[in-house]
Design an enzyme around this catalytic site. Structure first.
Site, mmCIF file in Angstrom:
data_model
loop_
_atom_site.group_PDB
_atom_site.id
_atom_site.type_symbol
_atom_site.label_atom_id
_atom_site.label_comp_id
_atom_site.label_asym_id
_atom_site.label_seq_id
_atom_site.Cartn_x
_atom_site.Cartn_y
_atom_site.Cartn_z
ATOM 1 N N HIS A 130 118.545 -97.142 -20.185
ATOM 2 C CA HIS A 130 117.980 -98.147 -21.082
ATOM 3 C C HIS A 130 116.845 -97.520 -21.912
ATOM 4 O O HIS A 130 115.681 -97.924 -21.807
ATOM 5 C CB HIS A 130 117.463 -99.335 -20.272
ATOM 6 C CG HIS A 130 117.981 -100.654 -20.757
ATOM 7 N ND1 HIS A 130 119.320 -100.992 -20.701
ATOM 8 C CD2 HIS A 130 117.361 -101.721 -21.336
ATOM 9 C CE1 HIS A 130 119.483 -102.202 -21.196
ATOM 10 N NE2 HIS A 130 118.319 -102.660 -21.606
ATOM 11 N N ASP A 134 115.333 -102.204 -27.568
ATOM 12 C CA ASP A 134 116.434 -103.128 -27.839
ATOM 13 C C ASP A 134 117.610 -102.315 -28.375
ATOM 14 O O ASP A 134 117.455 -101.169 -28.780
ATOM 15 C CB ASP A 134 116.002 -104.176 -28.876
ATOM 16 C CG ASP A 134 116.963 -105.361 -28.949
ATOM 17 O OD1 ASP A 134 117.813 -105.491 -28.047
ATOM 18 O OD2 ASP A 134 116.860 -106.143 -29.909
ATOM 19 N N GLY A 137 122.778 -101.786 -25.413
ATOM 20 C CA GLY A 137 124.199 -102.037 -25.236
ATOM 21 C C GLY A 137 125.015 -101.627 -26.445
ATOM 22 O O GLY A 137 126.057 -100.977 -26.321
ATOM 23 N N SER A 140 125.138 -97.852 -26.580
ATOM 24 C CA SER A 140 125.966 -97.270 -25.514
ATOM 25 C C SER A 140 127.449 -97.445 -25.811
ATOM 26 O O SER A 140 128.250 -96.537 -25.567
ATOM 27 C CB SER A 140 125.616 -97.898 -24.161
ATOM 28 O OG SER A 140 126.125 -99.211 -24.047
ATOM 29 N N TYR A 173 132.440 -106.572 -18.584
ATOM 30 C CA TYR A 173 131.659 -105.357 -18.879
ATOM 31 C C TYR A 173 130.367 -105.344 -18.064
ATOM 32 O O TYR A 173 130.017 -104.339 -17.434
ATOM 33 C CB TYR A 173 131.414 -105.346 -20.385
ATOM 34 C CG TYR A 173 130.287 -104.511 -20.918
ATOM 35 C CD1 TYR A 173 130.343 -103.118 -20.930
ATOM 36 C CD2 TYR A 173 129.175 -105.128 -21.503
ATOM 37 C CE1 TYR A 173 129.317 -102.370 -21.482
ATOM 38 C CE2 TYR A 173 128.156 -104.386 -22.063
ATOM 39 C CZ TYR A 173 128.227 -103.008 -22.045
ATOM 40 O OH TYR A 173 127.211 -102.279 -22.607
ATOM 41 N N TYR A 174 129.659 -106.477 -18.055
ATOM 42 C CA TYR A 174 128.434 -106.555 -17.270
ATOM 43 C C TYR A 174 128.724 -106.384 -15.782
ATOM 44 O O TYR A 174 127.961 -105.718 -15.063
ATOM 45 C CB TYR A 174 127.736 -107.901 -17.504
ATOM 46 C CG TYR A 174 127.141 -108.077 -18.881
ATOM 47 C CD1 TYR A 174 126.635 -106.992 -19.602
ATOM 48 C CD2 TYR A 174 127.072 -109.338 -19.474
ATOM 49 C CE1 TYR A 174 126.084 -107.161 -20.857
ATOM 50 C CE2 TYR A 174 126.522 -109.515 -20.730
ATOM 51 C CZ TYR A 174 126.034 -108.431 -21.422
ATOM 52 O OH TYR A 174 125.488 -108.606 -22.668
#
Length: 227
Positions: A130, A134, A137, A140, A173-174
């Site tokens: 991370h 911001d 995601g 990535s 995905y999460y």
């Protein structure tokens, strides 16, 4: 951003505060970022040169995603960050540059590994580190798609790309990211659940090529969502 999205929580000032204006800018930036992704893939395919994952490339893709949205577009976060709706606590900011270097080294040293494994690894590891206030995601997913296509050697055909499929329904995905996080707390890296999910999305992407070839006319265009 959807109601179920995991959101980075960091002390970072906003450049735009109007929600509608933010949504429009995010959509514009997502398209520019994906255009850059395709340019990178095309350059590697055209030149036939070996691909090397470098921190500068990750920063460049992030800069496009957060342009005019954050003063930290294209730079690593200066402080701590947490992830809403996730048990994972990202590492301290001072460790980010070295962790990104290690991730790049892993990909470059294991370049002959299966393409989907490298894709899944980058997608998970960037989310785990991370590195940004911001846009983690988005970056990535874009970066992992670059790795996938460059490892294969060309753009992947298909109506809906893997990043778009993920953006249309982020829950699986999460869940796959959380599974990899949990495995990493107990032992070696295990991105198998994420890899299987990506395999499904890749199959769907390639299947659409066959379906379009069989279709007699018709309009397959749709709104594209990358973030």
């Amino acid at each position: 951003m959807g109601a179920d999205d995991r959101e980075s929580i960091a002390q970072a000032p906003n450049i735009i505060n109007d929600p509608d204006a933010i949504a429009r800018k995010e959509a514009e930036n997502a398209l520019r970022q994906f255009d850059a992704v395709l340019d990178i893939i095309d350059e590697v395919a055209r030149d036939g040169r070996p691909f090397k994952l470098r921190p500068s490339l990750i920063l460049a893709l992030h800069r496009l995603a957060l342009a005019d949205l954050s003063p930290y577009a294209g730079v690593f976060r200066p402080g701590s960050v947490s992830i809403g709706k996730s048990r994972h606590q990202p590492p301290p900011a001072h460790l980010v540059p070295s962790l990104i270097e290690e991730m790049c080294d892993y990909v470059n040293d294991h370049w002959q590994s299966e393409a989907l494994h490298l894709c899944a690894y980058v997608m998970w590891r960037l989310n785990w580190i991370h590195p940004f206030t911001d846009g983690n995601g988005r970056t990535s997913r874009a970066m992992s798609y670059v790795v996938l296509c460059c490892r294969i050697g060309d753009r992947l055909p298909g109506r809906q790309t893997i990043p778009e499929a993920i953006s249309n329904n982020k829950t699986p995905y999460y869940e796959a990211l959380e599974a990899a996080d949990e495995a990493f707390t107990k032992g070696p890296v295990d991105v198998s659940k994420l890899q299987e999910l990506l395999k499904t999305y890749l199959a769907q992407q390639l299947k659409s090529v066959f379906e379009d070839a069989l279709a007699e006319g018709g309009n397959n265009s749709s709104d594209r969502k990358f973030h």
